[in-house]
Design an enzyme around this catalytic site. Structure first.
Site, PDB file in Angstrom:
ATOM      1  N   ALA A 139       0.884  -0.991   0.021  1.00 15.78           N
ATOM      2  CA  ALA A 139      -0.039  -0.022   0.219  1.00 15.78           C
ATOM      3  C   ALA A 139       0.973   1.189  -0.102  1.00 15.78           C
ATOM      4  CB  ALA A 139      -0.890   0.229   1.182  1.00 15.78           C
ATOM      5  N   VAL A 198       2.758   2.485   3.435  1.00 16.32           N
ATOM      6  CA  VAL A 198       3.735   1.751   3.798  1.00 16.32           C
ATOM      7  C   VAL A 198       4.956   1.327   2.728  1.00 16.32           C
ATOM      8  CG1 VAL A 198       4.467  -0.390   4.946  1.00 16.32           C
ATOM      9  CG2 VAL A 198       2.364   0.722   5.682  1.00 16.32           C
ATOM     10  N   CYS A 199       4.037   0.620   1.910  1.00 18.34           N
ATOM     11  CA  CYS A 199       5.186   0.184   0.816  1.00 18.34           C
ATOM     12  C   CYS A 199       5.862   1.001  -0.332  1.00 18.34           C
ATOM     13  CB  CYS A 199       4.381  -1.122  -0.040  1.00 18.34           C
ATOM     14  SG  CYS A 199       4.038  -2.528   1.287  1.00 18.34           S
ATOM     15  N   VAL A 200       5.022   2.342  -0.281  1.00 15.46           N
ATOM     16  CA  VAL A 200       5.709   3.505  -1.184  1.00 15.46           C
ATOM     17  C   VAL A 200       6.270   4.421  -0.155  1.00 15.46           C
ATOM     18  CG1 VAL A 200       5.449   5.253  -2.687  1.00 15.46           C
ATOM     19  CG2 VAL A 200       4.180   3.126  -2.860  1.00 15.46           C
TER      20      VAL A 200
END
Length: 227
Positions: free
Chosen positions: A117, A120-122
């Site tokens: 997402a 978080v992941c970006v």
């Protein structure tokens, strides 16, 4: 912001950037619903095909593919090959040595990031990379969250950290502005992955076809000029 203090004064080109696509996995793409899942997948594939069209180095990451996150989208595997996907044990892509070093090995200082997402992941690797001196672009519409509020908050956080918030079509257009790549190829990519443009393209092709038919029926360009 003055150009002297703006690290993004040099536009994106196929030779100065690397695409980093994090956790575009089947499970995540279906239950992160800040964007309609079909639209999200369409944007992700349009963004990925942009990298392929310009031959841009692309690093893919994955997390817990055996669990609810699921495997990487099969279309991405088909585009880049399973060997290009790095499975990591850390939440933050940038904390994983293999992932981080793979990006660094490209030699590119501009990183175009997307992921699932966004919060978080970006956000985590984008901010970490920016702190290390990278120029980071976050492709928001090739990313998604639990709801639109999360994306809104994350965009503000990214902007405050010096990350450029952008979209996949804006990235495509900026890359196109700095290359001699065939315009028809770009038009086909937009037609395939941006519905509104497909209408314009169909209209253009229809007009062009009708013009050719009229030329065949009427004859010379001189006669055409009187229509």
């Amino acid at each position: 912001m003055s150009t002297e203090n703006n690290p993004f004064k040099e536009e994106l080109t196929p030779d100065n950037c690397c695409f980093v696509m994090i956790d575009h996995q089947v499970g995540l793409s279906t239950f992160l619903t800040s964007l309609d899942p079909a639209l999200l997948k369409n944007n992700i594939l349009g963004h990925a095909k942009t990298a392929k069209a310009f031959d841009i180095p692309t690093v893919l990451g994955t997390s817990w593919p055996q669990g609810p996150n699921g495997p990487t989208l099969p279309e991405l595997v088909q585009l880049f090959g399973s060997e290009s996907i790095i499975d990591r044990p850390f939440v933050n892509f940038w904390n994983d040595e293999t992932s981080r070093e793979t990006v660094k090995a490209t030699g590119r200082k501009k990183l175009v990031m997307s992921g699932l997402a966004t919060e978080v992941c970006v956000a985590f690797p984008a901010i970490a990379a920016a702190q290390e001196g990278y120029e980071v672009y976050a492709v928001i519409d090739a990313s998604a969250d639990w709801n639109p509020l999360v994306t809104e908050v994350t965009m503000k956080r990214l902007t405050q950290a010096g990350v450029v918030v952008t979209t996949w079509v804006a990235v495509l257009a900026e890359l196109s502005n700095n290359t001699q790549i065939n315009g028809v190829h770009i038009a086909n990519l937009l037609s395939e992955h941006m519905g509104q443009y497909s209408v314009a393209m169909a209209n253009y092709l229809g007009v062009a076809k009708n013009a050719d038919m009229m030329k065949e029926q009427i004859g010379t360009p001189e006669l055409m000029s009187h229509l």
